[in-house]
Write an enzyme that holds these catalytic residues in place. Structure first.
Site, PDB file in Angstrom:
ATOM      1  N   LYS A 273       0.844  -1.198   0.000  1.00  0.00           N
ATOM      2  CA  LYS A 273       0.000   0.000   0.000  1.00  0.00           C
ATOM      3  C   LYS A 273       0.882   1.252   0.000  1.00  0.00           C
ATOM      4  O   LYS A 273       2.010   1.207   0.490  1.00  0.00           O
ATOM      5  CB  LYS A 273      -0.847   0.033   1.280  1.00  0.00           C
ATOM      6  CG  LYS A 273      -2.006  -0.945   1.313  1.00  0.00           C
ATOM      7  CD  LYS A 273      -2.796  -0.787   2.618  1.00  0.00           C
ATOM      8  CE  LYS A 273      -3.906  -1.812   2.716  1.00  0.00           C
ATOM      9  NZ  LYS A 273      -4.983  -1.606   1.729  1.00  0.00           N
ATOM     10  N   ARG A 347     -10.184 -11.658   2.279  1.00  0.00           N
ATOM     11  CA  ARG A 347     -10.972 -12.783   1.761  1.00  0.00           C
ATOM     12  C   ARG A 347     -10.215 -14.098   1.866  1.00  0.00           C
ATOM     13  O   ARG A 347     -10.818 -15.153   2.043  1.00  0.00           O
ATOM     14  CB  ARG A 347     -11.395 -12.466   0.307  1.00  0.00           C
ATOM     15  CG  ARG A 347     -10.274 -12.300  -0.653  1.00  0.00           C
ATOM     16  CD  ARG A 347     -10.635 -11.448  -1.887  1.00  0.00           C
ATOM     17  NE  ARG A 347     -10.844 -10.037  -1.537  1.00  0.00           N
ATOM     18  CZ  ARG A 347     -11.164  -9.091  -2.404  1.00  0.00           C
ATOM     19  NH1 ARG A 347     -11.318  -9.388  -3.688  1.00  0.00           N
ATOM     20  NH2 ARG A 347     -11.340  -7.846  -2.015  1.00  0.00           N
TER      21      ARG A 347
HETATM   22  N1  BES Z   1      -8.015  -3.724   4.580  1.00  0.00           N
HETATM   23  C1  BES Z   1      -8.243  -3.317   3.238  1.00  0.00           C
HETATM   24  C2  BES Z   1      -9.565  -2.588   3.056  1.00  0.00           C
HETATM   25  C3  BES Z   1      -9.751  -1.304   3.824  1.00  0.00           C
HETATM   26  C4  BES Z   1      -9.626  -0.083   3.187  1.00  0.00           C
HETATM   27  C5  BES Z   1     -10.130  -1.306   5.142  1.00  0.00           C
HETATM   28  C6  BES Z   1      -9.853   1.079   3.869  1.00  0.00           C
HETATM   29  C7  BES Z   1     -10.343  -0.137   5.838  1.00  0.00           C
HETATM   30  C8  BES Z   1     -10.215   1.058   5.192  1.00  0.00           C
HETATM   31  C9  BES Z   1      -8.255  -4.553   2.344  1.00  0.00           C
HETATM   32  O1  BES Z   1      -7.490  -5.611   2.753  1.00  0.00           O
HETATM   33  C10 BES Z   1      -7.750  -4.126   1.022  1.00  0.00           C
HETATM   34  O2  BES Z   1      -6.614  -3.732   0.947  1.00  0.00           O
HETATM   35  N2  BES Z   1      -8.576  -4.229  -0.021  1.00  0.00           N
HETATM   36  C11 BES Z   1      -8.196  -3.872  -1.332  1.00  0.00           C
HETATM   37  C12 BES Z   1      -8.684  -4.937  -2.261  1.00  0.00           C
HETATM   38  C13 BES Z   1      -8.149  -4.818  -3.673  1.00  0.00           C
HETATM   39  C14 BES Z   1      -6.659  -5.040  -3.687  1.00  0.00           C
HETATM   40  C15 BES Z   1      -8.854  -5.836  -4.543  1.00  0.00           C
HETATM   41  C16 BES Z   1      -8.843  -2.540  -1.658  1.00  0.00           C
HETATM   42  O3  BES Z   1      -9.960  -2.291  -1.226  1.00  0.00           O
HETATM   43  O4  BES Z   1      -8.194  -1.734  -2.310  1.00  0.00           O
HETATM   44 MN    MN Z   2      -5.478  -5.427   2.095  1.00  0.00          MN
END
Ligand code: BES
Ligand code: MN
Ligand code: ZN
Length: 498
Positions: A273, A347
């Site tokens: 990230k 997931r």
């Molecule tokens: N933990 C994140 C989602 C999240 C975002 C939680 C903001 C709380 C606040 C999750 O694991 C994630 O990174 N999801 C990705 C999925 C994508 C890579 C398909 C996302 O939402 O960008």
């Molecule tokens: Mn994530």
């Protein structure tokens, strides 16, 4: 803070918060005050244009003839619009409207026009307590405006005994909420899978059986998907199973099951990230904390229900050992997964938990909670959690309960066409897509591939609800513990004593 209920009488030199509905009469305490002050209170309120609208606050210092140092009036709005949540929020507004660091004790009273007065006093007290939450253990120098905390809140209620009895349940729920907020607020160097599991083990004192599964057991169970998320971290994975048996005589012996994502920190892994805001990812375990809080609430108030909580605890880190994009892993269900994006890790954790819960615990239904996708925040902001389900009845129950405790949900579609987008060229499915797909639905469809169609299941995507950047009436900014009040109420209204 100690909360007690006393028969309504006028305290001397006290700080009194009085919640009132719109209309001429302000209940027993209001009437008493008005009489003592020769109608002065009513005229003061009028002069300051206080009309008891919802959320309206009027502070009066040493009002004449009332022997009070401070009187704070909180508006509840019209009596016909009164809901339980409005009373809880008025309690929260009351806490926020008194200078808590300057006082050691505050009195409160609420007038709801005779309608279930004991319950109203109890809800008012719960709101007051919920808003008083603080997470200040890491300050070594006391921020003067914050400390010390209020020690005592005394609610004046005509039927104090009945109020106290009604309050027991709300107090148990608040205990679950506070525990969940604490877990979520802790930084990731303090709460990681092993330390988190140790905290949850303390639920044993409430009569909850706690099983902690380590890497060895998880490997044996075949949880290759969950384990692939943790493998880049120095911190080993854990799965914690909480068993609460509150209804030995249940007609339906199967437990209700709550399943939570507990990523104690989500860097994204190799699909790293960006730095900005990454610190927020300490709350990527909020789904699991809601499960722990719910089980705590149910066990504390000795709810007549059999419930299990299953949480998957992992840290998602990049390293030489980490899972790579393109890797193929095998889940406990036997299905294989191509990991396209290591940041779609929630997931990968949940799918194995769902398989485990379904196969080993044979539940009546499964509700999982997860901060699963950023996309749900784009869709619903901080107003609703996303609801995805294979069952209309469970969905209706959740939607309705969500409205009554103000932990709102919005249901999304799930269809075969969306499911097709999961197909991979190399494995049974892929965990993410590089096409422009609806991210939150995609995540839900992924989970659905692990759920037996006969098991009622709901997935709550709480990424936008787990944390609040501003104070809310019954929750100071920070961790919200979204889900605890929702699930406790779901059980109370639909699954208790059955
Ligand atoms: N933990 C994140 C989602 C999240 C975002 C939680 C903001 C709380 C606040 C999750 O694991 C994630 O990174 N999801 C990705 C999925 C994508 C890579 C398909 C996302 O939402 O960008
Ligand atoms: Mn994530
Ligand atoms: Zn995550």
């Amino acid at each position: 803070m100690k909360i007690t209920f006393l028969p309504a009488r006028l305290p001397a030199n006290a700080c009194l918060v009085l919640a009132v509905t719109q209309g001429p009469e302000w209940g027993a305490v209001g009437k008493l005050l008005n009489k003592k002050s020769d109608g002065h209170l009513a005229s003061l309120a009028k002069k300051h244009q206080f009309s008891a609208k919802k959320g309206e606050v009027l502070t009066l210092l040493s009002p004449t003839g009332m022997s009070l140092d401070r009187l704070v009036l909180i508006g509840l709005g019209a009596e016909k619009d009164l809901t339980e949540q409005r009373i809880v929020e008025a309690g929260g507004t009351a806490l926020a409207s008194v200078p808590v660091s300057k006082l050691s004790e505050v009195y409160g009273a609420i007038d709801v026009g005779g309608k279930d007065a004991a319950n109203a006093s109890a809800l008012f007290a719960q709101g007051f307590l919920l808003r008083s939450y603080r997470f200040d253990k890491y300050f070594t120098k006391t921020p003067k405006d914050k400390l010390p905390a209020l020690k005592k809140f005394t609610v004046l209620a005509d039927n104090a005994k009945k109020s106290q009895a009604a309050y027991a349940r709300f107090d148990a729920v608040a205990k679950g909420v506070f525990l969940a907020r604490n877990l979520v607020s802790e930084p990731a160097n303090v709460i990681y899978p092993a330390s988190y599991a140790a905290e949850v083990s303390k639920l044993k004192t409430l009569g909850v059986k706690v099983e902690v599964l380590g890497v060895k057991e998880l490997t044996k169970l075949g949880m290759g998907s969950l384990l692939c998320v943790a493998q880049g971290s120095e911190k080993d994975a854990r799965v914690v199973v909480m068993h609460y048996k509150g209804n030995a005589k249940a007609k339906d012996k199967r437990p209700v099951a709550f399943v939570g994502k507990g990523v104690t920190f989500d860097t994204g892994g190799i699909s790293l990230k960006p730095a900005g805001g990454m610190e927020d990812m300490k709350y990527d375990m909020a789904g699991s904390a809601a499960v722990v809080g719910t089980i705590t609430a149910l066990a504390t108030r000795k709810a007549k229900v059999n419930a299990v909580g299953v949480i998957g605890l992992v840290e998602n880190m990049p390293s030489g050992k980490a899972t790579r994009p393109g890797d193929v892993v095998k889940s406990m269900s036997g299905q294989t997964i191509e990991v396209i994006n290591t940041d779609a890790e929630g997931r990968l954790v949940l799918c194995d938990l769902l398989t485990y819960t379904q196969e080993k615990l044979k539940p009546r239904f499964m509700v999982n909670l997860a901060t699963l996708t950023g996309a749900i925040v784009m869709a619903l902001g901080n107003e609703h959690a996303g609801l995805f389900s294979n069952n209309d009845e469970l969905s209706q129950q959740l939607l309705k309960v969500g409205l009554s405790v103000e932990e709102k949900l919005w249901r999304f579609p799930m269809t075969e066409a969306y499911d097709r987008q999961l197909n991979s060229d190399i494995a049974d499915m892929k965990n993410a897509s590089n096409e422009r797909v609806p991210g939150s639905i995609y995540g839900a469809q992924f989970l659905a591939r692990f759920v037996d169609k006969k098991v009622p299941w709901a997935h709550l995507d709480i990424a936008g609800m787990a944390w609040t950047k501003r104070d809310l009436p019954a929750c100071p900014k920070g961790a919200t513990a979204y889900g605890v009040r929702l699930l406790e109420r779901l059980v109370a209204e639909h699954y208790e004593g059955k």
